[in-house]
Scaffold this motif. Structure first.
Motif, PDB file in Angstrom:
ATOM      1  N   MET A 261      40.799 -60.746 -72.711  1.00  0.00           N
ATOM      2  CA  MET A 261      42.035 -61.156 -72.058  1.00  0.00           C
ATOM      3  C   MET A 261      42.245 -60.268 -70.843  1.00  0.00           C
ATOM      4  N   PRO A 262      43.101 -60.691 -69.903  1.00  0.00           N
ATOM      5  CA  PRO A 262      43.371 -59.853 -68.728  1.00  0.00           C
ATOM      6  C   PRO A 262      43.983 -58.513 -69.140  1.00  0.00           C
ATOM      7  N   GLY A 263      43.642 -57.475 -68.403  1.00  0.00           N
ATOM      8  CA  GLY A 263      44.220 -56.155 -68.674  1.00  0.00           C
ATOM      9  C   GLY A 263      43.674 -55.528 -69.936  1.00  0.00           C
ATOM     10  N   LEU A 264      44.550 -54.849 -70.669  1.00  0.00           N
ATOM     11  CA  LEU A 264      44.161 -54.181 -71.906  1.00  0.00           C
ATOM     12  C   LEU A 264      43.672 -55.199 -72.927  1.00  0.00           C
ATOM     13  N   CYS A 265      42.455 -55.025 -73.442  1.00  0.00           N
ATOM     14  CA  CYS A 265      41.918 -55.991 -74.391  1.00  0.00           C
ATOM     15  C   CYS A 265      40.766 -55.386 -75.172  1.00  0.00           C
ATOM     16  N   GLY A 266      40.121 -56.210 -75.996  1.00  0.00           N
ATOM     17  CA  GLY A 266      38.939 -55.784 -76.720  1.00  0.00           C
ATOM     18  C   GLY A 266      39.166 -54.605 -77.642  1.00  0.00           C
ATOM     19  N   GLU A 267      38.154 -53.780 -77.773  1.00  0.00           N
ATOM     20  CA  GLU A 267      38.238 -52.655 -78.694  1.00  0.00           C
ATOM     21  C   GLU A 267      39.301 -51.647 -78.270  1.00  0.00           C
ATOM     22  N   GLU A 268      39.565 -51.549 -76.960  1.00  0.00           N
ATOM     23  CA  GLU A 268      40.610 -50.641 -76.491  1.00  0.00           C
ATOM     24  C   GLU A 268      41.964 -51.069 -77.049  1.00  0.00           C
ATOM     25  N   LEU A 269      42.234 -52.374 -76.995  1.00  0.00           N
ATOM     26  CA  LEU A 269      43.497 -52.895 -77.525  1.00  0.00           C
ATOM     27  C   LEU A 269      43.555 -52.730 -79.038  1.00  0.00           C
ATOM     28  N   ILE A 270      42.456 -53.008 -79.719  1.00  0.00           N
ATOM     29  CA  ILE A 270      42.426 -52.871 -81.178  1.00  0.00           C
ATOM     30  C   ILE A 270      42.776 -51.443 -81.592  1.00  0.00           C
ATOM     31  N   LYS A 271      42.215 -50.469 -80.896  1.00  0.00           N
ATOM     32  CA  LYS A 271      42.502 -49.073 -81.214  1.00  0.00           C
ATOM     33  C   LYS A 271      43.974 -48.746 -80.994  1.00  0.00           C
ATOM     34  N   ARG A 272      44.561 -49.290 -79.928  1.00  0.00           N
ATOM     35  CA  ARG A 272      45.983 -49.067 -79.659  1.00  0.00           C
ATOM     36  C   ARG A 272      46.846 -49.682 -80.756  1.00  0.00           C
TER      37      ARG A 272
END
Length: 209
Positions: free
Chosen positions: A57-68
């Motif tokens: 998705m645009p911006g924060l996404c993927g594993e970075e978002l999952i960790k957040r």
């Protein structure tokens, strides 16, 4: 009742998922989000039992978002619903904290089964992806270089290999040029490349365009 939040930047995908559960007696769509920031805002307000998450998705996404998300108080379990069937992306999502991984070509019955299992504290992974993971782990061959990349790095890798400029990539992903440059530098370092030509040759040779 399982209250789910659908996170996907394509409205047609969200509408399609909602239609799957219009007559469900135990699953209800309680919210929608089209980017990572909206996901964090909605989850912060509570009332969600499971997050159905797209990895890109645009911006924060993927594993970075999952960790957040996993750092939030009372974070719901995460079931990834992605267009990517590469085992390394699924493994990255699970390692980051997702409880399940499905591809978007899964049958709607499977999606329901996965939601119920993950919402109840279990885990679920797409059968084809699980098979690829199993064979990859059993293989005595050395891992391909790109398996060390994060989901976002693989996405940028493909875009560069297809000839897109860093500025075009930044516009498409709605992130800054600096962020794209950092991702490119990191993926080039991980894979030992010194030029775009090496990157493109690798992409063609390994059929990952």
């Amino acid at each position: 009742m399982i209250r789910i939040l659908i996170a996907d930047d394509h409205s047609i995908v969200r509408e399609g998922i909602k239609k799957l559960f219009t007559k469900s007696e135990d699953i209800v769509v309680a919210g929608e989000a089209s980017n990572g920031e909206q996901v964090l805002e909605i989850l912060g307000a509570g009332g969600i039992d499971l997050l159905l998450l797209d990895m890109s998705m645009p911006g924060l996404c993927g594993e970075e978002l999952i960790k957040r998300i996993c750092l939030l108080n009372n974070a719901p379990p995460i079931l990834v619903l992605s267009m990517h069937n590469e085992p390394q992306i699924a493994l990255s999502a699970i390692t980051a904290g997702a409880a399940g991984y499905l591809t978007k070509d899964s049958d709607h019955e499977i999606i329901g089964v996965a939601i119920r299992r993950v919402a109840s504290g279990g885990r679920f992974i797409d059968a084809d992806v699980a098979e690829k993971l199993a064979f990859e782990r059993d293989s005595t061959q050395p891992a391909l270089l790109h398996t060390c990349l994060s989901e976002r790095q693989i996405l940028i890798f493909r875009m560069i290999a297809r000839g897109q400029s860093l500025n075009a990539i930044a516009i498409d992903l709605e992130i800054s040029n600096k962020t794209v440059s950092v991702h490119k530098a990191n993926l080039m370092r991980k894979m030992g490349f010194t030029s775009n030509a090496e990157l493109i040759r690798y992409a063609i040779a390994n059929d990952i365009l």
